[in-house]
Scaffold this motif. Structure first.
Motif, PDB file in Angstrom:
ATOM      1  N   PHE A 294      29.633 -21.363  44.207  1.00  0.00           N
ATOM      2  CA  PHE A 294      30.272 -21.620  42.921  1.00  0.00           C
ATOM      3  C   PHE A 294      31.784 -21.583  43.116  1.00  0.00           C
ATOM      4  CE2 PHE A 294      26.184 -19.740  41.623  1.00  0.00           C
ATOM      5  CZ  PHE A 294      25.720 -20.755  40.811  1.00  0.00           C
ATOM      6  N   PRO A 295      32.552 -22.241  42.253  1.00  0.00           N
ATOM      7  CA  PRO A 295      34.013 -22.221  42.389  1.00  0.00           C
ATOM      8  C   PRO A 295      34.592 -20.799  42.447  1.00  0.00           C
ATOM      9  CG  PRO A 295      33.382 -23.931  40.854  1.00  0.00           C
ATOM     10  CD  PRO A 295      32.127 -23.154  41.177  1.00  0.00           C
ATOM     11  N   ASP A 296      33.992 -19.866  41.760  1.00  0.00           N
ATOM     12  CA  ASP A 296      34.474 -18.482  41.781  1.00  0.00           C
ATOM     13  C   ASP A 296      34.291 -17.811  43.143  1.00  0.00           C
ATOM     14  OD1 ASP A 296      35.227 -18.703  39.147  1.00  0.00           O
ATOM     15  OD2 ASP A 296      33.523 -17.585  38.359  1.00  0.00           O
ATOM     16  N   ASP A 297      33.563 -18.439  44.042  1.00  0.00           N
ATOM     17  CA  ASP A 297      33.351 -17.894  45.386  1.00  0.00           C
ATOM     18  C   ASP A 297      34.495 -18.236  46.340  1.00  0.00           C
ATOM     19  OD1 ASP A 297      30.768 -16.760  44.886  1.00  0.00           O
ATOM     20  OD2 ASP A 297      29.901 -18.769  45.035  1.00  0.00           O
ATOM     21  N   LEU A 298      35.453 -19.027  45.896  1.00  0.00           N
ATOM     22  CA  LEU A 298      36.510 -19.519  46.777  1.00  0.00           C
ATOM     23  C   LEU A 298      37.245 -18.394  47.499  1.00  0.00           C
ATOM     24  CD1 LEU A 298      38.203 -21.795  47.986  1.00  0.00           C
ATOM     25  CD2 LEU A 298      39.636 -21.700  45.937  1.00  0.00           C
ATOM     26  N   GLN A 299      37.641 -17.366  46.805  1.00  0.00           N
ATOM     27  CA  GLN A 299      38.421 -16.292  47.428  1.00  0.00           C
ATOM     28  C   GLN A 299      37.638 -15.622  48.563  1.00  0.00           C
ATOM     29  OE1 GLN A 299      40.184 -13.491  44.711  1.00  0.00           O
ATOM     30  NE2 GLN A 299      40.637 -12.030  46.330  1.00  0.00           N
ATOM     31  N   GLY A 300      36.390 -15.276  48.306  1.00  0.00           N
ATOM     32  CA  GLY A 300      35.573 -14.653  49.343  1.00  0.00           C
ATOM     33  C   GLY A 300      35.288 -15.596  50.493  1.00  0.00           C
ATOM     34  N   LEU A 301      35.038 -16.844  50.165  1.00  0.00           N
ATOM     35  CA  LEU A 301      34.778 -17.851  51.194  1.00  0.00           C
ATOM     36  C   LEU A 301      36.010 -18.047  52.072  1.00  0.00           C
ATOM     37  CD1 LEU A 301      32.477 -19.764  52.033  1.00  0.00           C
ATOM     38  CD2 LEU A 301      33.539 -21.500  50.598  1.00  0.00           C
TER      39      LEU A 301
ATOM     40  N   ASP B 225      41.387 -23.233  55.497  1.00  0.00           N
ATOM     41  CA  ASP B 225      42.235 -24.121  54.704  1.00  0.00           C
ATOM     42  C   ASP B 225      41.690 -24.134  53.278  1.00  0.00           C
ATOM     43  OD1 ASP B 225      43.171 -26.494  53.340  1.00  0.00           O
ATOM     44  OD2 ASP B 225      43.818 -27.267  55.290  1.00  0.00           O
ATOM     45  N   ARG B 226      42.428 -23.522  52.383  1.00  0.00           N
ATOM     46  CA  ARG B 226      41.962 -23.360  50.997  1.00  0.00           C
ATOM     47  C   ARG B 226      41.642 -24.706  50.340  1.00  0.00           C
ATOM     48  NH1 ARG B 226      42.226 -18.828  47.921  1.00  0.00           N
ATOM     49  NH2 ARG B 226      42.095 -19.111  45.678  1.00  0.00           N
ATOM     50  N   GLY B 227      42.473 -25.701  50.569  1.00  0.00           N
ATOM     51  CA  GLY B 227      42.248 -27.023  49.985  1.00  0.00           C
ATOM     52  C   GLY B 227      40.964 -27.665  50.475  1.00  0.00           C
ATOM     53  N   VAL B 228      40.710 -27.543  51.778  1.00  0.00           N
ATOM     54  CA  VAL B 228      39.475 -28.093  52.347  1.00  0.00           C
ATOM     55  C   VAL B 228      38.271 -27.347  51.772  1.00  0.00           C
ATOM     56  CG1 VAL B 228      38.136 -28.358  54.470  1.00  0.00           C
ATOM     57  CG2 VAL B 228      40.568 -28.917  54.460  1.00  0.00           C
ATOM     58  N   LEU B 229      38.389 -26.035  51.656  1.00  0.00           N
ATOM     59  CA  LEU B 229      37.281 -25.239  51.096  1.00  0.00           C
ATOM     60  C   LEU B 229      37.003 -25.630  49.647  1.00  0.00           C
ATOM     61  CD1 LEU B 229      38.119 -21.735  52.583  1.00  0.00           C
ATOM     62  CD2 LEU B 229      36.308 -23.310  53.312  1.00  0.00           C
ATOM     63  N   GLU B 230      38.054 -25.863  48.866  1.00  0.00           N
ATOM     64  CA  GLU B 230      37.862 -26.314  47.486  1.00  0.00           C
ATOM     65  C   GLU B 230      37.098 -27.636  47.466  1.00  0.00           C
ATOM     66  OE1 GLU B 230      41.926 -26.339  46.163  1.00  0.00           O
ATOM     67  OE2 GLU B 230      41.700 -24.405  45.144  1.00  0.00           O
ATOM     68  N   GLY B 231      37.438 -28.537  48.385  1.00  0.00           N
ATOM     69  CA  GLY B 231      36.741 -29.818  48.482  1.00  0.00           C
ATOM     70  C   GLY B 231      35.278 -29.649  48.873  1.00  0.00           C
TER      71      GLY B 231
ATOM     72  N   ARG C  58      24.872 -36.294  50.182  1.00  0.00           N
ATOM     73  CA  ARG C  58      24.835 -34.906  49.717  1.00  0.00           C
ATOM     74  C   ARG C  58      24.999 -33.923  50.874  1.00  0.00           C
ATOM     75  NH1 ARG C  58      19.799 -35.513  45.446  1.00  0.00           N
ATOM     76  NH2 ARG C  58      20.842 -37.092  44.177  1.00  0.00           N
ATOM     77  N   GLU C  59      25.772 -32.881  50.607  1.00  0.00           N
ATOM     78  CA  GLU C  59      25.953 -31.764  51.531  1.00  0.00           C
ATOM     79  C   GLU C  59      25.958 -30.504  50.680  1.00  0.00           C
ATOM     80  OE1 GLU C  59      29.453 -32.299  53.906  1.00  0.00           O
ATOM     81  OE2 GLU C  59      28.833 -34.294  54.544  1.00  0.00           O
ATOM     82  N   TYR C  60      25.326 -29.468  51.190  1.00  0.00           N
ATOM     83  CA  TYR C  60      25.142 -28.249  50.415  1.00  0.00           C
ATOM     84  C   TYR C  60      25.800 -27.067  51.110  1.00  0.00           C
ATOM     85  CZ  TYR C  60      21.640 -31.222  48.263  1.00  0.00           C
ATOM     86  OH  TYR C  60      21.009 -32.259  47.632  1.00  0.00           O
ATOM     87  N   LEU C  61      26.455 -26.242  50.320  1.00  0.00           N
ATOM     88  CA  LEU C  61      27.099 -25.036  50.828  1.00  0.00           C
ATOM     89  C   LEU C  61      26.475 -23.844  50.110  1.00  0.00           C
ATOM     90  CD1 LEU C  61      29.382 -23.967  52.649  1.00  0.00           C
ATOM     91  CD2 LEU C  61      30.936 -24.244  50.727  1.00  0.00           C
TER      92      LEU C  61
ATOM     93  N   SER D 131      23.655 -10.369  42.872  1.00  0.00           N
ATOM     94  CA  SER D 131      23.153 -11.657  43.332  1.00  0.00           C
ATOM     95  C   SER D 131      23.172 -12.741  42.266  1.00  0.00           C
ATOM     96  CB  SER D 131      21.712 -11.490  43.854  1.00  0.00           C
ATOM     97  OG  SER D 131      20.898 -11.004  42.821  1.00  0.00           O
ATOM     98  N   SER D 132      23.701 -12.451  41.104  1.00  0.00           N
ATOM     99  CA  SER D 132      23.721 -13.463  40.058  1.00  0.00           C
ATOM    100  C   SER D 132      24.920 -14.384  40.232  1.00  0.00           C
ATOM    101  CB  SER D 132      23.768 -12.805  38.674  1.00  0.00           C
ATOM    102  OG  SER D 132      24.962 -12.039  38.560  1.00  0.00           O
ATOM    103  N   ALA D 133      24.887 -15.492  39.526  1.00  0.00           N
ATOM    104  CA  ALA D 133      25.971 -16.456  39.586  1.00  0.00           C
ATOM    105  C   ALA D 133      27.208 -15.880  38.914  1.00  0.00           C
ATOM    106  CB  ALA D 133      25.562 -17.741  38.884  1.00  0.00           C
ATOM    107  N   PRO D 134      28.392 -16.226  39.413  1.00  0.00           N
ATOM    108  CA  PRO D 134      29.628 -15.751  38.759  1.00  0.00           C
ATOM    109  C   PRO D 134      29.759 -16.353  37.378  1.00  0.00           C
ATOM    110  CG  PRO D 134      30.132 -17.207  40.613  1.00  0.00           C
ATOM    111  CD  PRO D 134      28.650 -17.051  40.560  1.00  0.00           C
ATOM    112  N   ARG D 135      30.491 -15.682  36.558  1.00  0.00           N
ATOM    113  CA  ARG D 135      30.698 -16.165  35.173  1.00  0.00           C
ATOM    114  C   ARG D 135      31.810 -17.147  35.095  1.00  0.00           C
ATOM    115  NH1 ARG D 135      30.443 -10.214  32.831  1.00  0.00           N
ATOM    116  NH2 ARG D 135      28.803  -9.677  34.202  1.00  0.00           N
TER     117      ARG D 135
END
Length: 70
Positions: free
Chosen positions: A8-15, A30-36, A54-57, A66-70
């Motif tokens: 989820f987009p909220d996972d960016l910091q941890g990722l 690379d934060r920009g690449v990770l956002e993409g 399709r590609e899945y992360l 374990s729930s989805a971020p808000r």
């Protein structure tokens, strides 16, 4: 207990923290690449992309959060 779920987009910091530690081809520091990558995965899960593009992360969570971020 481990939980595997879609990113989820909220996972960016941890990722990004993991990517900074690993700095691999599949997970570049690379934060920009990770956002993409996150955006591409989200569109893949939602069926917005052609099946052949399709590609899945996924993220692996340890513990009861374990729930989805808000």
């Amino acid at each position: 207990m481990f939980t595997l779920r879609e990113v989820f987009p909220d996972d960016l910091q941890g990722l990004h923290a993991v990517a900074a530690h690993l700095n691999t081809v599949n997970l570049p520091n690379d934060r920009g690449v990770l956002e993409g990558l996150i955006d591409h995965s989200r569109r893949s899960f939602s069926g917005q992309l052609d099946v052949f593009k399709r590609e899945y992360l996924f993220v692996l969570l340890d513990g009861p959060t374990s729930s989805a971020p808000r």
